[in-house]
Design a protein around this motif. Structure first.
Motif, PDB file in Angstrom:
ATOM      1  N   LYS A 258      44.401  79.664  57.016  1.00 23.07           N
ATOM      2  CA  LYS A 258      43.368  79.376  57.651  1.00 23.07           C
ATOM      3  C   LYS A 258      42.457  78.610  56.808  1.00 23.07           C
ATOM      4  CE  LYS A 258      42.988  83.580  60.612  1.00 23.07           C
ATOM      5  NZ  LYS A 258      42.219  84.918  60.827  1.00 23.07           N
ATOM      6  N   THR A 259      41.404  77.912  57.314  1.00 18.53           N
ATOM      7  CA  THR A 259      40.478  77.311  56.517  1.00 18.53           C
ATOM      8  C   THR A 259      39.096  77.128  57.467  1.00 18.53           C
ATOM      9  OG1 THR A 259      39.979  75.188  55.400  1.00 18.53           O
ATOM     10  CG2 THR A 259      41.148  74.978  57.269  1.00 18.53           C
ATOM     11  N   ARG A 260      37.922  76.662  57.018  1.00 20.34           N
ATOM     12  CA  ARG A 260      36.844  76.548  57.887  1.00 20.34           C
ATOM     13  C   ARG A 260      36.218  75.230  57.707  1.00 20.34           C
ATOM     14  NH1 ARG A 260      35.252  81.668  58.451  1.00 20.34           N
ATOM     15  NH2 ARG A 260      35.896  83.003  57.251  1.00 20.34           N
ATOM     16  N   VAL A 343      42.623  77.506  62.060  1.00 23.40           N
ATOM     17  CA  VAL A 343      43.945  77.933  61.923  1.00 23.40           C
ATOM     18  C   VAL A 343      44.852  76.724  61.708  1.00 23.40           C
ATOM     19  CG1 VAL A 343      46.028  79.062  62.910  1.00 23.40           C
ATOM     20  CG2 VAL A 343      43.634  80.180  62.753  1.00 23.40           C
ATOM     21  N   LEU A 344      45.441  76.598  60.670  1.00 19.80           N
ATOM     22  CA  LEU A 344      46.611  75.715  60.031  1.00 19.80           C
ATOM     23  C   LEU A 344      47.862  75.896  60.910  1.00 19.80           C
ATOM     24  CD1 LEU A 344      45.246  74.879  56.760  1.00 19.80           C
ATOM     25  CD2 LEU A 344      44.502  73.792  58.731  1.00 19.80           C
ATOM     26  N   ILE A 345      48.261  77.215  60.432  1.00 21.11           N
ATOM     27  CA  ILE A 345      49.562  77.829  60.942  1.00 21.11           C
ATOM     28  C   ILE A 345      49.140  79.124  61.472  1.00 21.11           C
ATOM     29  CG2 ILE A 345      51.788  78.683  59.931  1.00 21.11           C
ATOM     30  CD1 ILE A 345      52.044  76.731  58.275  1.00 21.11           C
ATOM     31  N   GLY A 346      49.570  79.677  62.539  1.00 25.70           N
ATOM     32  CA  GLY A 346      49.340  80.922  63.013  1.00 25.70           C
ATOM     33  C   GLY A 346      48.706  81.139  64.401  1.00 25.70           C
ATOM     34  N   ASN A 347      48.084  82.306  64.825  1.00 25.13           N
ATOM     35  CA  ASN A 347      47.282  82.396  66.170  1.00 25.13           C
ATOM     36  C   ASN A 347      45.939  82.257  65.907  1.00 25.13           C
ATOM     37  OD1 ASN A 347      49.969  82.989  67.361  1.00 25.13           O
ATOM     38  ND2 ASN A 347      49.826  84.966  66.261  1.00 25.13           N
TER      39      ASN A 347
END
Ligand SMILES: *Cc1c(COP(=O)(O)O)cnc(C)c1O
Length: 390
Positions: A258-260, A343-347
């Motif tokens: 994740k990032t923002r 979200v870059l990878i995931g849900n």
């Protein structure tokens, strides 16, 4: 501390689901060794080692001595730790710290024996790796007489904990004949060696082999990729579900990267975004910037084709992925604010970006993409509490 530009969350509940599945299907009545090399396939070696031990795992394996050094303090006496690759300069350290290690040549054995007088009753705990046809590392059959004599002469110093080998591509059916030959070679070598050494732990199977070849789960299986919620290949998943009533994937991805949002911009029709002219707004657009680029493992190949999740919706990358920043087109997602989670990878909500789709866009395979997630990204455990039973 400065805030990290991105972070990785590890879902403990999902990890438990995977472990339960592995134990039930592949590790019944035998030891389960979890492989956490390559920074635990990018999930974070310390984070995953601690989690595994808390879940009662008794054996962990890494590839390099430096990887063992990174986690040896939290492993302590609670768990065995095995180094499956080369050992060189680290031999003394391994012995002092009771770290088990693979031996795969007479030279390595001689180097180990050189330390005998220095080690003052501490034993070297070794696994003999046998060459069975992968032609990478391993004792060849013609070295067995010397190997056995040396081991017998130095029983007081070298304790053989296991006999192992590695299969050359059990995840693909096209390697079937080669794998079968390897299994036969392993059996033969084990008979020869155990006749003199006595019974020791036999281990041969990685995830794909444990799924495919029941008979070679032996005394211990070495499971890497499955624990993180991935099948070694599409073929192995199909192999597993074929003939079952329930054809759902029982594994769960445990990683979420994740990032923002750090900036939001309105651009007019005809404006370019980012370096050069690779992205021109074909209409008025709203662009969100995220502080993640190829320096953080967000591949440059994702330029103009990657996707992320914002506000529970899928949003495309706009323009080139920079070293430390990427622009995202959020025109169709109203209400995005600074600081919103991306979200870059995931849900996120009902949407997901899988590692597989991410790696399709960037031409990397699951294993490679995961291990390339930089070690400097902080990893956190989330969702640790057991759900309340209904
Ligand atoms: C990496 C590795 C494993 C685990 O492989 P997976 O496919 O991730 O299960 C097992 N044994 C050895 C020797 C390895 O190097």
């Amino acid at each position: 501390m400065f805030q990290a530009s991105s972070f990785i969350e590890i879902d403990v509940q999902k990890y438990r689901t995977n472990l339960h599945f592995i134990r039930k299907n592949f590790a019944k009545n035998r030891e389960l060794c979890l492989v956490i090399k390559g920074n635990a396939y990018g999930h974070g070696a310390r984070c995953m080692a601690k989690l595994a031990i808390d879940e009662g795992i008794t054996t962990l394996a890494v590839f390099e001595p430096s990887e063992a050094a990174e986690i040896v303090d939290l492993v302590g006496d609670r768990c065995r730790l095995i180094v499956m690759g080369g050992v060189d300069q680290s031999l003394q350290w391994l012995i002092e710290n009771k770290v088990e290690f693979y031996l795969y040549s007479l030279e390595d054995l001689h180097n180990t024996l050189k330390l005998k007088n220095k080690m003052n009753k501490q034993k070297a705990l070794v696994h003999l790796e046998i060459e069975t046809g992968m032609n990478r590392f391993g004792f060849e059959e013609n070295t067995f007489p010397d190997l056995l004599n040396l081991l017998e002469d130095h029983k007081d110093f070298i304790q053989v904990k296991g006999i192992s080998s590695h299969l050359a591509g059990a995840e693909s059916i096209s390697n079937f004949v080669r794998i079968k030959k390897q299994i036969r070679a392993f059996d033969r070598s084990y008979q020869t060696l155990s006749a003199r050494l006595g019974q020791v732990q036999r281990h041969l199977a990685c995830s794909a082999a444990a799924i495919r070849f029941k008979k070679i789960r032996l005394d211990m299986v070495r499971i890497g990729i499955l624990q993180y919620g991935f099948w070694p290949s599409q073929e192995t998943f199909i192999d597993y579900v074929m003939g079952r009533n329930d054809q759902n994937n029982p594994l769960q991805r445990i990683l979420c990267w994740k990032t923002r949002v750090v900036a939001i911009k309105e651009v007019s029709i005809g404006d370019y975004v980012g370096y050069g002219i690779s992205y021109m707004a074909e209409a008025a657009k709203t662009i969100a910037l995220i502080p993640v680029g190829y320096a953080s493992g967000f591949a440059r190949k994702l330029s103009n084709r990657g996707r992320v999740l914002i506000g529970n919706k899928i949003a495309p990358v706009a323009g080139l992925v920079n070293m430390n920043a990427t622009a995202i087109d959020i025109t169709d997602i109203p209400g995005v604010a600074l600081g919103d989670e991306v979200v870059l990878i995931g849900n996120q909500g009902s949407q997901s970006i899988s590692v597989a789709s991410f790696s399709d866009y960037s031409d990397q395979m699951n294993y490679e993409l995961l291990t390339r997630l930089p070690a400097h990204i902080p990893r956190y455990l989330v969702n640790e509490k057991a759900p309340t039973r209904q």
